[in-house]
Design a protein around this motif. Structure first.
Motif, PDB file in Angstrom:
ATOM      1  N   SER A   1       6.401  -6.324 -10.840  1.00  9.35           N
ATOM      2  CA  SER A   1       6.470  -7.129  -9.618  1.00  9.35           C
ATOM      3  C   SER A   1       5.584  -6.552  -8.513  1.00  9.35           C
ATOM      4  O   SER A   1       4.906  -7.290  -7.793  1.00  9.35           O
ATOM      5  N   VAL A   2       5.589  -5.203  -8.384  1.00 12.09           N
ATOM      6  CA  VAL A   2       4.780  -4.537  -7.350  1.00 12.09           C
ATOM      7  C   VAL A   2       3.288  -4.695  -7.665  1.00 12.09           C
ATOM      8  O   VAL A   2       2.486  -5.001  -6.776  1.00 12.09           O
ATOM      9  N   GLU A   3       2.920  -4.533  -8.925  1.00 14.87           N
ATOM     10  CA  GLU A   3       1.504  -4.674  -9.322  1.00 14.87           C
ATOM     11  C   GLU A   3       1.011  -6.097  -9.056  1.00 14.87           C
ATOM     12  O   GLU A   3      -0.084  -6.302  -8.520  1.00 14.87           O
ATOM     13  N   LEU A   4       1.845  -7.075  -9.418  1.00 11.89           N
ATOM     14  CA  LEU A   4       1.486  -8.490  -9.215  1.00 11.89           C
ATOM     15  C   LEU A   4       1.390  -8.800  -7.719  1.00 11.89           C
ATOM     16  O   LEU A   4       0.441  -9.440  -7.254  1.00 11.89           O
ATOM     17  N   GLY A   5       2.383  -8.310  -6.951  1.00 12.14           N
ATOM     18  CA  GLY A   5       2.399  -8.536  -5.502  1.00 12.14           C
ATOM     19  C   GLY A   5       1.196  -7.913  -4.820  1.00 12.14           C
ATOM     20  O   GLY A   5       0.589  -8.513  -3.915  1.00 12.14           O
TER      21      GLY A   5
ATOM     22  N   GLU B   1       0.836  -1.216   0.000  1.00 12.35           N
ATOM     23  CA  GLU B   1       0.000   0.000   0.000  1.00 12.35           C
ATOM     24  C   GLU B   1       0.865   1.257   0.000  1.00 12.35           C
ATOM     25  O   GLU B   1       0.582   2.228  -0.704  1.00 12.35           O
ATOM     26  N   LYS B   2       1.913   1.227   0.815  1.00  8.18           N
ATOM     27  CA  LYS B   2       2.835   2.376   0.886  1.00  8.18           C
ATOM     28  C   LYS B   2       3.538   2.587  -0.458  1.00  8.18           C
ATOM     29  O   LYS B   2       3.754   3.720  -0.886  1.00  8.18           O
ATOM     30  N   LEU B   3       3.890   1.493  -1.113  1.00 10.19           N
ATOM     31  CA  LEU B   3       4.567   1.580  -2.417  1.00 10.19           C
ATOM     32  C   LEU B   3       3.686   2.252  -3.468  1.00 10.19           C
ATOM     33  O   LEU B   3       4.188   2.962  -4.344  1.00 10.19           O
ATOM     34  N   GLN B   4       2.381   2.033  -3.376  1.00 13.93           N
ATOM     35  CA  GLN B   4       1.459   2.620  -4.356  1.00 13.93           C
ATOM     36  C   GLN B   4       1.523   4.146  -4.368  1.00 13.93           C
ATOM     37  O   GLN B   4       1.277   4.784  -5.383  1.00 13.93           O
TER      38      GLN B   4
ATOM     39  N   ALA C   1      10.699   1.550 -13.113  1.00  9.93           N
ATOM     40  CA  ALA C   1      10.106   0.653 -14.130  1.00  9.93           C
ATOM     41  C   ALA C   1      10.446  -0.814 -13.861  1.00  9.93           C
ATOM     42  O   ALA C   1       9.606  -1.700 -14.068  1.00  9.93           O
ATOM     43  N   LYS C   2      11.662  -1.084 -13.373  1.00  8.87           N
ATOM     44  CA  LYS C   2      12.089  -2.486 -13.178  1.00  8.87           C
ATOM     45  C   LYS C   2      11.268  -3.197 -12.084  1.00  8.87           C
ATOM     46  O   LYS C   2      11.222  -4.425 -12.044  1.00  8.87           O
ATOM     47  N   PHE C   3      10.656  -2.406 -11.149  1.00 13.17           N
ATOM     48  CA  PHE C   3       9.856  -3.004 -10.076  1.00 13.17           C
ATOM     49  C   PHE C   3       8.359  -2.982 -10.372  1.00 13.17           C
ATOM     50  O   PHE C   3       7.586  -3.619  -9.673  1.00 13.17           O
TER      51      PHE C   3
END
Length: 256
Positions: free
Chosen positions: A237-241, A223-226, A232-234
């Protein structure tokens, strides 16, 4: 010992030898005159450091004439670590601290976080030395000591996070990375030191929390990452996670 009548012409000869860059003749003349200070300064001016150091070994009262310009010369030639040691030997603590700060800054800018941690630790110990030697600077230096110790700790642990996010393989166990990133995040609530990435820290925490069954914490990290700008490289992975964590329980594993 030479009298004034003999010294004056020799002094003039040495001056012209030096001006015409006949350093050997100038050194010989100063030796005949017994003028050690002039001889040492000649070696310093011509950057003949070995000869200068050989002389101050026998005559330590002249060390300031060598160590300070030598340290400055090292710093000008980007040899900061050696410069710091030379200033320290010359008893010039303020200059030694400045050079260490430059070393630390360079390490952070170049993403050499293990080196940055080591230099911050050295800075903290230098401040402790000054606090013990100088009563009027004691409180200021003790504050700096604690501040630099804290930064040394942060950069030391962040080195592992950076390696995990930048390199395909990590030598750390998931539990270690989980605890490192959790510790870092706890310490990044106010100011984030230069070079330390909150995104990398949250990314490592999210991945390791999920892998270890700390689903509540993983959900919080995603949630914090959003709300942050994700490289771009993450992104994938972040969307899938963020999607897959929704299917997991809302509490952390009891083992944690």
């Amino acid at each position: 010992k030479l009298d004034k009548a003999e010294r004056e012409p020799l002094s003039k000869c040495a001056f012209y030898f030096k001006k015409l860059q006949h350093h050997g003749y100038a050194a010989e003349t100063y030796m005949k005159m017994g003028d050690l200070k002039a001889l040492i300064l000649l070696h310093v001016d011509t950057q003949h450091w070995e000869e200068a150091f050989a002389l101050i070994e026998r005559h330590p009262e002249f060390k300031d004439y060598v160590y300070v310009p030598y340290a400055q010369w090292l710093a000008e030639n980007d040899r900061f670590e050696e410069a710091q040691k030379a200033f320290h030997k010359a008893g010039r603590q303020d200059e030694a601290v400045k050079v260490l700060e430059q070393l630390t800054q360079n390490a952070v800018v170049e993403s050499r976080f293990n080196d940055a941690a080591y230099y911050y630790w050295m800075l903290s110990m230098q401040c402790l030395d000054i606090a013990q030697e100088t009563e009027e600077k004691k409180n200021e230096m003790l504050k700096k000591f604690h501040h630099f110790q804290h930064l040394a700790e942060l950069y030391h642990v962040y080195h592992s996070v950076q390696r995990y996010t930048d390199e395909p393989f990590s030598s750390h166990l998931p539990e270690t990375l989980f605890n490192i990133s959790r510790f870092l995040l706890h310490n990044l609530t106010k100011d984030t030191p230069l070079g330390i990435s909150k995104v990398n820290t949250l990314y490592a925490l999210a991945k390791q929390s999920k892998a270890l069954g700390a689903y509540k914490l993983a959900r919080h990290a995603y949630e914090k990452l959003q709300g942050l700008q994700i490289p771009a490289k993450f992104q994938e992975s972040v969307e899938l996670g963020s999607l897959t964590i929704r299917s997991k329980p809302f509490h952390d594993s009891e083992e944690l």
